[in-house]
Design a protein around this motif. Structure first.
Motif, short mmCIF file in Angstrom:
data_model
loop_
_atom_site.label_atom_id
_atom_site.label_comp_id
_atom_site.label_asym_id
_atom_site.label_seq_id
_atom_site.Cartn_x
_atom_site.Cartn_y
_atom_site.Cartn_z
N ILE A 135 -7.52 2.49 3.99
CA ILE A 135 -7.08 1.40 3.29
C ILE A 135 -6.35 0.10 4.51
CG2 ILE A 135 -5.04 0.64 1.66
CD1 ILE A 135 -5.15 2.34 0.11
N VAL A 136 -7.12 -0.64 4.36
CA VAL A 136 -7.00 -0.81 6.28
C VAL A 136 -5.62 -1.84 6.07
CG1 VAL A 136 -7.52 -3.22 7.08
CG2 VAL A 136 -9.42 -1.75 6.62
N ASN A 137 -5.21 -2.09 4.67
CA ASN A 137 -3.89 -3.18 4.85
C ASN A 137 -2.70 -2.79 3.92
OD1 ASN A 137 -1.92 -4.80 3.94
ND2 ASN A 137 -2.62 -6.75 2.81
N ALA A 138 -2.04 -1.57 4.85
CA ALA A 138 -0.85 -0.47 4.68
C ALA A 138 -0.22 -1.75 2.75
CB ALA A 138 0.05 -0.13 5.84
N MET A 139 -0.36 -2.34 2.89
CA MET A 139 0.32 -3.52 1.42
C MET A 139 -0.28 -3.15 0.25
SD MET A 139 3.72 -3.53 2.21
CE MET A 139 4.13 -4.31 0.98
N ASP A 140 -2.02 -2.95 0.28
CA ASP A 140 -2.48 -2.28 -0.83
C ASP A 140 -2.23 -1.12 -1.72
OD1 ASP A 140 -3.57 -4.92 -0.66
OD2 ASP A 140 -5.06 -4.86 0.30
N ASP A 141 -1.39 -0.33 -0.25
CA ASP A 141 -1.49 1.31 -1.01
C ASP A 141 -0.49 1.39 -1.15
OD1 ASP A 141 0.17 4.23 -0.46
OD2 ASP A 141 -1.79 4.56 0.56
N VAL A 142 -0.37 1.49 -2.85
CA VAL A 142 0.69 1.67 -3.76
C VAL A 142 2.07 2.54 -3.26
CG1 VAL A 142 -0.31 0.80 -5.58
CG2 VAL A 142 -0.72 3.05 -5.61
N ASN A 143 1.57 3.29 -2.71
CA ASN A 143 2.53 4.40 -2.31
C ASN A 143 3.42 3.54 -0.65
OD1 ASN A 143 2.88 6.31 -3.29
ND2 ASN A 143 0.45 6.89 -2.54
N PHE A 144 2.63 2.50 -0.36
CA PHE A 144 3.82 2.52 1.09
C PHE A 144 3.81 1.10 0.36
CE2 PHE A 144 4.07 -1.14 3.84
CZ PHE A 144 3.55 -0.43 5.02
N ALA A 145 4.03 0.17 0.24
CA ALA A 145 3.90 -1.10 -1.19
C ALA A 145 5.25 -0.43 -1.42
CB ALA A 145 3.13 -1.59 -1.81
N ALA A 146 5.25 0.38 -2.32
CA ALA A 146 6.67 0.90 -3.24
C ALA A 146 7.84 1.63 -1.69
CB ALA A 146 6.54 2.03 -4.38
N ALA A 147 7.53 2.34 -1.61
CA ALA A 147 8.09 2.46 0.15
C ALA A 147 9.30 1.41 0.33
CB ALA A 147 7.99 3.64 1.09
N VAL A 148 8.30 0.36 1.04
CA VAL A 148 8.68 -0.81 1.30
C VAL A 148 9.70 -1.76 0.57
CG1 VAL A 148 8.18 -3.09 2.36
CG2 VAL A 148 6.80 -1.07 3.08
N LYS A 149 9.45 -1.67 -0.21
CA LYS A 149 10.18 -2.47 -1.65
C LYS A 149 11.28 -1.28 -1.20
CE LYS A 149 10.10 -3.41 -6.67
NZ LYS A 149 10.16 -3.51 -7.69
N ALA A 150 11.46 -0.14 -2.05
CA ALA A 150 12.07 0.68 -1.79
C ALA A 150 13.98 0.84 -0.56
CB ALA A 150 12.62 2.15 -1.99
N THR A 151 12.90 0.19 0.50
CA THR A 151 14.07 0.17 1.67
C THR A 151 14.96 -0.97 1.03
OG1 THR A 151 13.36 -2.22 2.75
CG2 THR A 151 12.66 0.98 2.86
N PRO A 166 -0.64 -6.57 6.34
CA PRO A 166 0.67 -5.88 6.21
C PRO A 166 1.40 -7.20 6.48
CG PRO A 166 0.05 -4.19 7.14
CD PRO A 166 -1.13 -4.66 7.37
N ALA A 167 1.71 -8.15 7.21
CA ALA A 167 2.54 -8.63 7.95
C ALA A 167 2.38 -9.97 7.28
CB ALA A 167 2.36 -8.83 9.40
N LEU A 168 1.30 -10.32 7.08
CA LEU A 168 0.48 -11.47 6.29
C LEU A 168 0.82 -11.68 4.76
CD1 LEU A 168 -2.60 -13.02 8.17
CD2 LEU A 168 -0.54 -13.65 8.06
N SER A 169 0.94 -10.46 3.92
CA SER A 169 0.58 -10.01 2.91
C SER A 169 2.05 -10.19 2.22
CB SER A 169 0.27 -8.69 2.41
OG SER A 169 -0.82 -8.52 2.46
N LEU A 170 3.28 -9.75 3.94
CA LEU A 170 4.51 -9.43 3.42
C LEU A 170 5.59 -10.87 3.58
CD1 LEU A 170 5.31 -6.11 4.85
CD2 LEU A 170 5.58 -6.69 2.66
N VAL A 171 5.21 -11.97 4.26
CA VAL A 171 5.25 -13.21 4.59
C VAL A 171 4.70 -13.74 3.27
CG1 VAL A 171 5.09 -15.34 5.25
CG2 VAL A 171 5.79 -13.18 6.75
N ARG A 172 3.98 -13.44 2.95
CA ARG A 172 3.01 -14.83 1.63
C ARG A 172 4.67 -14.23 -0.11
NH1 ARG A 172 -1.52 -11.13 -0.70
NH2 ARG A 172 0.44 -10.01 -1.18
N ASP A 173 4.34 -12.25 0.44
CA ASP A 173 5.80 -11.85 -1.02
C ASP A 173 7.21 -12.55 -0.79
OD1 ASP A 173 3.74 -11.56 -2.17
OD2 ASP A 173 3.38 -8.50 -1.16
N GLY A 174 7.50 -13.48 0.31
CA GLY A 174 8.53 -14.07 0.10
C GLY A 174 9.92 -13.20 0.97
N PHE A 175 8.89 -11.99 2.23
CA PHE A 175 10.00 -11.88 3.46
C PHE A 175 9.86 -12.06 4.64
CE2 PHE A 175 8.76 -8.26 0.08
CZ PHE A 175 9.32 -7.21 0.20
#
Length: 194
Positions: free
Chosen positions: A87-103, A122-131
């Motif tokens: 999976i290229v965009n790590a934020m598209d991986d449900v386990n990675f996205a969950a781990a980021v959220k869990a922080t 992932p950097a652009l995805s996270l900015v889009r998501d408000g981080f």
């Protein structure tokens, strides 16, 4: 856009694909410099007790294993690393996205290999998501200088703050006069003396 300081108590570190094979593809920065900077970030997170999420992609293939130093510095995070399978965009991986959220942190520092593939999405995805996102440009790199320049420009245009390893460590330390700050300044000095 105003400056918003990142602090140890509101920031998490995401280290994406610091794998020996993938790092060998980077030509925009010397391998040893990129490796040293990634290791310095890991030490900084350990010293300041910053949550860290590690991820890798296809370790059994050409990308290879994560740097063994990460296992020594962050053994629990290394054991809990998210192993993505292509999976290229790590934020598209449900386990990675969950781990980021869990922080529980809304300010994220990202360093990844390569900047032009593993970091940019992932950097652009996270900015889009408000981080609020800072990318440590010299703790990653790309196969060519042009690829690195374009990916950094794309991230910056997309709202990512670009930084360097020493700059970020200084920002997170806030003061060299604390016990943690004293450890961090010694880390920087040791790196500069190489």
């Amino acid at each position: 856009m105003t400056f918003e300081k990142f602090n140890a108590d509101d920031t998490a570190l995401l280290l994406i694909d610091h794998q020996v094979g993938t790092m060998g593809w980077v030509k925009s920065i010397p391998f040893e410099e990129m490796k040293r900077n990634a290791i310095m970030l890991a030490h900084t997170a350990r010293i300041l007790k910053i949550p860290v999420v590690l991820t890798s992609s296809m370790e059994e293939y050409a990308q290879g294993p994560l740097l063994s130093e990460l296992q020594s510095i962050l053994p629990i995070q290394f054991e809990q690393r998210v192993k993505r399978f292509g999976i290229v965009n790590a934020m598209d991986d449900v386990n990675f996205a969950a781990a980021v959220k869990a922080t529980g942190r809304k300010k994220l520092v990202i360093a990844g290999v390569t900047n032009d593939v593993c970091t940019v999405y992932p950097a652009l995805s996270l900015v889009r998501d408000g981080f609020a996102v800072q990318v440590v440009a010299d703790a990653g790199g790309s196969p060519t200088q042009m690829a690195d320049d374009i990916s950094l420009r794309r991230m910056e245009k997309g709202g990512v703050t670009l930084t360097t390893t020493n700059q970020l460590i200084a920002e997170l330390a806030g003061s060299w006069a604390t016990p943690e700050g004293g450890e961090l300044v010694q880390l920087i000095i040791a790196a500069l003396q190489g």
